[in-house]
Design an enzyme around this catalytic site. Structure first.
Site, PDB file in Angstrom:
ATOM      1  N   GLY A  39      -9.106  -9.605 -10.027  1.00  0.00           N
ATOM      2  CA  GLY A  39      -9.479 -10.804 -10.767  1.00  0.00           C
ATOM      3  C   GLY A  39     -10.171 -11.851  -9.907  1.00  0.00           C
ATOM      4  O   GLY A  39     -11.052 -12.570 -10.372  1.00  0.00           O
ATOM      5  N   LYS A  94     -12.458  -8.280   2.117  1.00  0.00           N
ATOM      6  CA  LYS A  94     -12.090  -8.840   0.810  1.00  0.00           C
ATOM      7  C   LYS A  94     -12.967 -10.062   0.571  1.00  0.00           C
ATOM      8  O   LYS A  94     -12.878 -11.049   1.289  1.00  0.00           O
ATOM      9  CB  LYS A  94     -10.607  -9.221   0.798  1.00  0.00           C
ATOM     10  CG  LYS A  94     -10.102  -9.705  -0.553  1.00  0.00           C
ATOM     11  CD  LYS A  94      -8.594  -9.941  -0.496  1.00  0.00           C
ATOM     12  CE  LYS A  94      -8.031 -10.359  -1.843  1.00  0.00           C
ATOM     13  NZ  LYS A  94      -6.550 -10.541  -1.776  1.00  0.00           N
ATOM     14  N   GLU A 151      -8.000  -4.857   8.546  1.00  0.00           N
ATOM     15  CA  GLU A 151      -7.780  -3.448   8.855  1.00  0.00           C
ATOM     16  C   GLU A 151      -8.025  -2.595   7.610  1.00  0.00           C
ATOM     17  O   GLU A 151      -7.572  -2.922   6.521  1.00  0.00           O
ATOM     18  CB  GLU A 151      -6.336  -3.291   9.334  1.00  0.00           C
ATOM     19  CG  GLU A 151      -5.843  -1.892   9.564  1.00  0.00           C
ATOM     20  CD  GLU A 151      -4.360  -1.838   9.876  1.00  0.00           C
ATOM     21  OE1 GLU A 151      -3.884  -0.760  10.248  1.00  0.00           O
ATOM     22  OE2 GLU A 151      -3.673  -2.885   9.743  1.00  0.00           O
ATOM     23  N   ASP A 184       5.036 -11.433  -5.305  1.00  0.00           N
ATOM     24  CA  ASP A 184       4.332 -10.490  -6.198  1.00  0.00           C
ATOM     25  C   ASP A 184       4.484  -9.067  -5.678  1.00  0.00           C
ATOM     26  O   ASP A 184       3.503  -8.319  -5.578  1.00  0.00           O
ATOM     27  CB  ASP A 184       2.866 -10.876  -6.338  1.00  0.00           C
ATOM     28  CG  ASP A 184       2.190 -10.160  -7.520  1.00  0.00           C
ATOM     29  OD1 ASP A 184       2.922  -9.730  -8.442  1.00  0.00           O
ATOM     30  OD2 ASP A 184       0.954 -10.042  -7.510  1.00  0.00           O
ATOM     31  N   PRO A 226       4.496  -2.063  -7.338  1.00  0.00           N
ATOM     32  CA  PRO A 226       4.004  -0.787  -6.800  1.00  0.00           C
ATOM     33  C   PRO A 226       2.550  -0.804  -6.366  1.00  0.00           C
ATOM     34  O   PRO A 226       2.195  -0.173  -5.365  1.00  0.00           O
ATOM     35  CB  PRO A 226       4.246   0.188  -7.958  1.00  0.00           C
ATOM     36  CG  PRO A 226       5.419  -0.376  -8.673  1.00  0.00           C
ATOM     37  CD  PRO A 226       5.240  -1.868  -8.605  1.00  0.00           C
ATOM     38  N   ASN A 249       0.999  -3.086  -4.956  1.00  0.00           N
ATOM     39  CA  ASN A 249       0.858  -3.844  -3.710  1.00  0.00           C
ATOM     40  C   ASN A 249       1.559  -3.158  -2.540  1.00  0.00           C
ATOM     41  O   ASN A 249       1.728  -3.757  -1.480  1.00  0.00           O
ATOM     42  CB  ASN A 249       1.381  -5.270  -3.876  1.00  0.00           C
ATOM     43  CG  ASN A 249       0.416  -6.149  -4.654  1.00  0.00           C
ATOM     44  OD1 ASN A 249      -0.758  -5.828  -4.781  1.00  0.00           O
ATOM     45  ND2 ASN A 249       0.916  -7.245  -5.196  1.00  0.00           N
ATOM     46  N   ASP A 263      -1.527  -7.778  -0.307  1.00  0.00           N
ATOM     47  CA  ASP A 263      -1.810  -8.826  -1.296  1.00  0.00           C
ATOM     48  C   ASP A 263      -0.772  -9.946  -1.237  1.00  0.00           C
ATOM     49  O   ASP A 263       0.121 -10.040  -2.076  1.00  0.00           O
ATOM     50  CB  ASP A 263      -1.893  -8.250  -2.709  1.00  0.00           C
ATOM     51  CG  ASP A 263      -2.591  -9.216  -3.664  1.00  0.00           C
ATOM     52  OD1 ASP A 263      -2.829 -10.381  -3.272  1.00  0.00           O
ATOM     53  OD2 ASP A 263      -2.905  -8.818  -4.802  1.00  0.00           O
TER      54      ASP A 263
END
Length: 217
Positions: free
Chosen positions: A3, A25, A74, A132, A135, A137, A150
């Protein structure tokens, strides 16, 4: 693509001939001028720069590409736990209990380091809570290494003791939210909330379904 950001596989090249494979990212273009979103990706990079642990992805640099915040990190040759559980269901197999326990222990080790380990000797622990854990993450590499990724919703104390991160929104993934998080009792959200999420994930690995099936907090 998520998002808020998109992750690219890249080769970082330097003039002296040094190069390495990295993941970048990059903030999605529509959020460039939204300060809250742009600062979130920068805060995540700064936090990960302080966390050094075998179960937490390394961040190499925080930069800008075409005016958008970008994090150089990484590269993990890995799949996430959500994909792994789905694959097991598709072939009518289960992740063995011992493997499940090893995976969640690795996530717990990452959390322990983030919450209890000082960034440098003589400094105070950051008291990081992830908020948060789910699975998708949790990444598992081809050699079996486990990474908690994340950290965009994380809260932590900075070196002056001030809480950093989003504090007053119900954010996270409902299936793995502790009751105090889902109810918006922000003053009670802490490391125990992350531990609850780990327990929910272990339950799902072993039973085949999350303990809570709803999508609304």
């Amino acid at each position: 693509r998520g998002g808020f950001g998109t992750v690219y596989l890249c080769k970082e090249e330097h003039n002296d001939g040094f190069s390495r494979v990295v993941a970048i990212k990059l903030l999605n273009a529509q959020w460039t001028d939204v300060d809250e979103v742009a600062s979130r990706i920068r805060d995540e990079a700064r936090l990960l720069g302080l966390l050094r642990h075998r179960n937490i992805v390394d961040v190499y640099a925080l930069t800008s590409i075409d005016g958008r915040s970008a994090v150089v990190m990484e590269y993990l040759d890995a799949v996430d736990l959500r994909y792994l559980m789905g694959h097991c269901r598709s072939v009518e197999a289960r992740i063995p209990a011992r493997v499940a326990l090893e995976m969640v222990a690795a996530v717990a080790n990452a959390l322990d380091a983030a919450y209890n380990r000082p960034p440098m000797k003589g400094e105070k622990p950051l008291r990081v809570i992830h908020r948060d854990i789910k699975p998708s993450n949790i990444m598992i590499s081809e050699n079996g290494s486990v990474y908690l990724v994340d950290w965009g919703l994380a809260q932590h104390l900075n070196t002056t003791g001030t809480v950093q991160g989003t504090q007053h929104n119900i954010e996270g993934t409902p299936a793995y939210m502790a009751p105090e998080q889902a109810l918006g009792h922000f003053e009670n959200v802490g490391i125990r909330s992350d531990i609850y999420a780990i327990g929910s994930i272990l339950y799902e690995i072993l039973s085949g379904q999350a303990p809570y099936q709803g999508s609304d907090p």
